[in-house]
Scaffold this motif. Structure first.
Motif, PDB file in Angstrom:
ATOM      1  N   THR A   3      21.459  21.778   4.267  1.00 52.74           N
ATOM      2  CA  THR A   3      20.620  22.875   4.010  1.00 52.74           C
ATOM      3  C   THR A   3      19.267  22.753   4.631  1.00 52.74           C
ATOM      4  OG1 THR A   3      21.543  23.249   1.662  1.00 52.74           O
ATOM      5  CG2 THR A   3      19.503  24.009   2.050  1.00 52.74           C
ATOM      6  N   LEU A   4      18.910  21.549   4.701  1.00 52.54           N
ATOM      7  CA  LEU A   4      17.512  21.357   5.100  1.00 52.54           C
ATOM      8  C   LEU A   4      17.398  21.295   6.663  1.00 52.54           C
ATOM      9  CD1 LEU A   4      14.718  20.340   4.388  1.00 52.54           C
ATOM     10  CD2 LEU A   4      15.427  18.112   4.798  1.00 52.54           C
ATOM     11  N   PHE A   5      18.635  20.953   7.370  1.00 49.80           N
ATOM     12  CA  PHE A   5      18.634  20.838   8.944  1.00 49.80           C
ATOM     13  C   PHE A   5      18.289  22.293   9.676  1.00 49.80           C
ATOM     14  CE2 PHE A   5      20.158  20.420  13.148  1.00 49.80           C
ATOM     15  CZ  PHE A   5      20.056  19.166  13.467  1.00 49.80           C
ATOM     16  N   PRO A   6      19.051  23.269   9.347  1.00 54.63           N
ATOM     17  CA  PRO A   6      18.738  24.645  10.109  1.00 54.63           C
ATOM     18  C   PRO A   6      17.250  25.067   9.727  1.00 54.63           C
ATOM     19  CG  PRO A   6      20.670  24.795   8.751  1.00 54.63           C
ATOM     20  CD  PRO A   6      20.112  23.592   8.321  1.00 54.63           C
ATOM     21  N   ILE A   7      16.783  24.908   8.505  1.00 56.66           N
ATOM     22  CA  ILE A   7      15.547  25.159   8.278  1.00 56.66           C
ATOM     23  C   ILE A   7      14.503  24.406   9.031  1.00 56.66           C
ATOM     24  CG2 ILE A   7      13.698  25.250   6.317  1.00 56.66           C
ATOM     25  CD1 ILE A   7      15.850  25.497   4.218  1.00 56.66           C
TER      26      ILE A   7
END
Length: 424
Positions: A98-102
């Protein structure tokens, strides 16, 4: 001494995690820089591949070195330990995916993006692995992170105070520090609302606005407010422009026994300032508000900012082992001795909102957490730029984490009981 340190399970765990993280970063660099995984989709695929390989590698490091003495039969490893370890790591994997694309959208480099995910994942992985995978316990408790809405039950949210510090101190003077940059449309409404509520409650106060070299009519409005209310003053920021510098300017010039940092855009409820004041009067040295516990409330919070907020606060909460889940919110209150105790301050920007409370907690000051409400501004423009702040928040959090773990108590307050009287 060093031998004892390296015998500690948590130290071994983080060393093993560091080795696995190095493998993860090396793999993702190979996939992206050398094999041409340049599109967002391919970068996410590279992240998933490198993550799974390093996950398997870390399992065998932990199984051999950290949690030793288990069953090495092939069927136990393949059909029990490895699946359970994947269950253990699934929470950190979900967070990282979830954090990587953000963070990619926030223009973090793939390597830095991965490192942030690895740190958060390692903490979650240790907690759950210790309880489910490598330890046999009669009863296992799982602690789930809070959701995006206020929690159903309020956590234990305050540190214990010494017996001598629970006396009420009714004459404490509260200073309100408000940083303001181009806030001509809302600064008057904010100050008038705060003044009205504090006077209705007979709370001794003064308001100091730091004009951060505004380009609109903010200073002219402040001059008029000063004439209308002698308890309102303002100062022009003598540091370079920026939220952190403006707050630091205010903290160097407030006159009260305690100070509350309040935003200029009417997002913070004046009634919550009253609640802060009463907690300070009980002897607490810091009072923190949370919008995400029972009784807390957020109105018109942009969804993308809310998601980033909860992930960032979860990272800080797990890293420091806090019950407090809203560290990044600027609206907090401190006694004068706390402000002196957290110097020198390093932050130039909004990361100051993280630096002060984390230093206060790490250095041993007492604090209480209460539910507060927050409303998105209706006028003006938000000054917080997510793309510019991510690495700064991480920098400050890691600096204070290293201070807490490695400084051997050099910065921890020396007196065991809170100071109640105003410093001169």
């Amino acid at each position: 001494m060093m031998q004892k340190i390296f015998q500690q399970r948590t130290v071994k765990f983080f060393i093993g995690g560091g080795i696995a993280a190095a493998l993860n970063i090396w793999l993702i660099s190979i996939l992206i820089d050398r094999l041409g995984f340049h599109t967002p989709e391919l970068r996410n695929l590279a992240n998933a591949i490198s993550m799974e390989v390093s996950l398997l590698f870390s399992f065998f490091i932990y199984r051999i070195w950290v949690w030793t003495g288990g069953d090495w039969r092939l069927e136990k490893v393949l059909w029990r330990q490895l699946p359970l370890y994947h269950v253990s790591a699934s929470s950190s994997i979900i967070v990282r995916l979830t954090l990587f694309p953000i963070l990619d959208w926030l223009s973090f480099s793939p390597q830095t993006n991965t490192l942030i995910g690895v740190l958060l994942g390692a903490i979650l992985n240790y907690i759950i692995s210790d309880r489910l995978v490598f330890q046999t316990r009669k009863k296992t408790e799982l602690y789930y992170p809070e959701g995006l809405a206020p929690a159903l039950a309020s956590p234990s949210n305050s540190t214990k105070l010494p017996v001598s510090s629970v006396n009420i101190e009714p004459n404490l003077v509260l200073s309100i520090v408000i940083p303001a940059y181009n806030e001509e449309d809302c600064i008057a409404q904010t100050i008038q609302a705060i003044s009205q509520v504090l006077e209705e409650k007979y709370i001794p106060y003064d308001i100091l606005v730091v004009n951060d070299n505004s380009r609109d009519r903010t200073e002219a409005v402040l001059q008029q407010l000063r004439l209308q209310n002698p308890k309102v003053t303002y100062i022009n920021n003598y540091y370079p422009n920026g939220f952190g510098f403006a707050v630091r300017c205010g903290l160097e010039n407030f006159q009260g026994d305690a100070v509350a940092i309040v935003m200029a855009d009417c997002s913070d409820a004046p009634e919550d300032i009253v609640a802060y004041y009463y907690k300070l009067c009980q002897g607490y040295e810091c009072v923190f508000g949370s919008r995400f516990i029972k009784g807390g409330k957020v109105i018109d919070y942009p969804v993308h900012k809310l998601l980033v907020n909860r992930l960032a606060n979860l990272f800080i909460q797990v890293l420091f082992g806090l019950n407090f889940n809203d560290t990044t919110n600027a609206f907090k209150a401190y006694r004068r001795e706390v402000i002196k105790g957290v110097y020198p301050l390093l932050s130039h920007h909004f990361n100051l909102t993280v630096e002060i409370p984390l230093k206060a907690i790490a250095r041993g000051y007492s604090y209480a957490v209460i539910p507060i409400s927050w409303r998105n501004r209706t006028t003006g423009v938000s000054k917080l730029k997510l793309k510019e702040m991510g690495s700064r928040y991480l920098f400050i959090a890691l600096c204070i984490f290293l201070e807490k773990k490695l400084s051997r108590g050099d910065y921890v307050r020396k007196n065991l009981q809170p100071a109640i009287r105003r410093s001169v």
